[in-house]
Design an enzyme around this catalytic site. Structure first.
Site, short mmCIF file in Angstrom:
data_model
loop_
_atom_site.label_atom_id
_atom_site.label_comp_id
_atom_site.label_asym_id
_atom_site.label_seq_id
_atom_site.Cartn_x
_atom_site.Cartn_y
_atom_site.Cartn_z
CE LYS A 55 12.19 -25.01 -33.90
NZ LYS A 55 11.18 -24.38 -33.03
CG PHE A 78 6.40 -25.05 -28.51
CD1 PHE A 78 6.37 -25.95 -27.46
CD2 PHE A 78 7.64 -24.60 -28.96
CE1 PHE A 78 7.55 -26.40 -26.87
CE2 PHE A 78 8.82 -25.05 -28.38
CZ PHE A 78 8.78 -25.95 -27.33
CG ASP A 124 7.53 -17.66 -31.48
OD1 ASP A 124 8.46 -17.78 -32.29
OD2 ASP A 124 7.45 -18.35 -30.44
C1 LIG Z 1 11.08 -24.10 -31.58
C2 LIG Z 1 10.25 -22.94 -31.19
C3 LIG Z 1 10.59 -22.13 -30.07
C4 LIG Z 1 11.74 -22.48 -29.16
O1 LIG Z 1 12.95 -22.38 -29.85
P1 LIG Z 1 14.26 -23.17 -29.30
O2 LIG Z 1 15.32 -22.79 -30.28
O3 LIG Z 1 13.91 -24.62 -29.30
O4 LIG Z 1 14.54 -22.64 -27.96
C5 LIG Z 1 9.83 -21.01 -29.82
N1 LIG Z 1 8.79 -20.68 -30.59
C6 LIG Z 1 8.43 -21.42 -31.67
C7 LIG Z 1 7.28 -20.98 -32.51
C8 LIG Z 1 9.14 -22.57 -32.00
O5 LIG Z 1 8.77 -23.33 -33.04
#
Ligand SMILES: *Cc1c(COP(=O)(O)O)cnc(C)c1O
Length: 377
Positions: A246, A132, A217
């Site tokens: 986050k 994701f 990521d």
């Molecule tokens: C939540 C998440 C995103 C997206 O971040 P947003 O702040 O919701 O745009 C991207 N990569 C990972 C691994 C995530 O957990």
């Protein structure tokens, strides 16, 4: 507004996109949140791994009000000190050279993709099954779940998916036009999937050998969540690009991408709100709290304590990102709520992501809550 009104207004006025838990939250304090009736819940999800220093931390409240009284927004037409302090701090924490600030994780991923294309002059991107990375057209191209992706195709061409935790699958997918591989060091939204301990290092060695960029990521895993500042650091590797968001500012919207050995040209990336003095001041304050209160160590220690005290069957994670497999997650989520806590889930995995400030007594409560949903029928 009471809970019933909230449900009715959502139905009438709000975009039909979120599946909400049956709670109307009105405030938070430390590791607890409170609903409209004043009912108290232990926070097991921290607003999806975001409220890293708990709710209403006095230093965060003070920093927000003082900075708001000074200046909230400047735009990037001018210099601003909080932004430069934050950029410097992130380079120190990640071992990268440069930082671009965004408003969320999706923005960080978008920036990483643009940078990878610009730097390599190649188009291909290898992403992971179950991964994701966000829901904008670019980030969505690398997000696995068909339900999120299919109705919006065609997305960015040149993106392919390979099996997670399988370096040979990455090797087989690399072509002369591959710009980058993007990987979560632990897959979060997929339900807390922890790869083999050598996986990241193997991907790094392979990408280095092939001249392909490695984007890690860390949007969900970063800033102490896993018991390291960044989970990639456990493997001793140096990625080319790191995405984060986050936990960075404890709930104030903020994201960042850090990188080395490359950069944009003027005007190739930007954003009106990116890296505002207010957002950066909150992030600087939160990172200071994580250091002062030794929350990275607390995440490692408390997470290990929780995992050690649960029967190992169906429990997976690291630090304070823990998955607990259950028979019926939506039902168990409701049960947790009636037991006085709030947790989220993916598929049939409950995701335990409390604030990094969680204490021993609260860890014991988490253990009991998980045991209860695993045993009850
Ligand atoms: C939540 C998440 C995103 C997206 O971040 P947003 O702040 O919701 O745009 C991207 N990569 C990972 C691994 C995530 O957990």
């Amino acid at each position: 507004m009471d809970y019933k009104t909230a449900v009715a207004w959502e139905e009438k006025y709000f975009a039909n996109v979120f599946s909400r838990l049956p709670v109307l939250l009105v405030k938070g304090k430390g590791n607890y949140v409170y609903d409209d009736k004043g009912r108290k819940y232990l926070d097991l999800f921290a607003g999806i791994a975001v409220s890293s220093v708990g709710h209403a931390h006095p230093k965060v409240v003070k920093a927000i009000s003082e900075q708001a009284a000074k200046i909230i927004h400047t735009s990037n037409w001018v210099y601003s000190e909080p932004q430069l302090h934050l950029a410097k701090k992130i380079t120190q924490l990640t071992g990268m050279e440069k930082v671009f600030l965004t408003n969320d994780g999706t923005g960080a991923v978008e920036t990483a993709f643009k940078l990878a294309r610009k730097h390599t002059k190649k188009k291909g991107l290898i992403a992971m099954e179950q991964g994701f990375h966000g829901r904008s057209m670019g980030a969505l191209s690398a997000t696995w779940t068909e339900k999120y992706r299919k109705p919006f195709e065609p997305l960015v061409p040149g993106t392919c998916f390979v099996k997670y935790d399988d370096v040979d699958a990455v090797r087989a997918a690399i072509t002369d036009d591959t710009a980058a591989v993007i990987v979560e060091p632990i897959q979060g939204e997929a339900g807390v999937i922890v790869p083999d301990k050598d996986y990241l290092q193997e991907v790094r060695e392979l990408t280095e050998e092939k001249g392909v960029l490695m984007i890690v990521d860390e949007v969900q895993t970063g800033f102490g969540r896993t018991g390291e500042w960044f989970e990639f650091q456990r493997s001793g590797i140096k990625p080319d690009i790191v995405c984060m968001a986050k936990g960075i500012a404890g709930g104030y919207p903020m994201g960042a991408v850090a990188y080395r050995g490359m950069d944009f040209e003027k005007g190739q990336q930007g954003g009106t709100f990116n890296g505002s003095p207010l957002a950066c001041t909150v992030a600087n304050t939160v990172l200071g709290i994580i250091e002062q209160e030794k929350l990275v160590k607390n995440a490692a220690k408390t997470g290990a304590y929780i995992m050690k005290n649960l029967p190992p069957e169906g429990i997976h994670g690291r630090g304070l990102i823990i998955g607990a497999d259950v028979d019926d997650a939506p039902k168990r989520a409701k049960q947790i709520i009636s037991n006085g806590a709030i947790a989220i889930y993916s598929g049939n995995t409950m995701r335990i992501l409390p604030p990094l400030t969680v204490k021993k007594g609260e860890a014991d409560m988490i253990i009991r809550l998980i045991e209860a949903i695993k045993n009850e029928k």
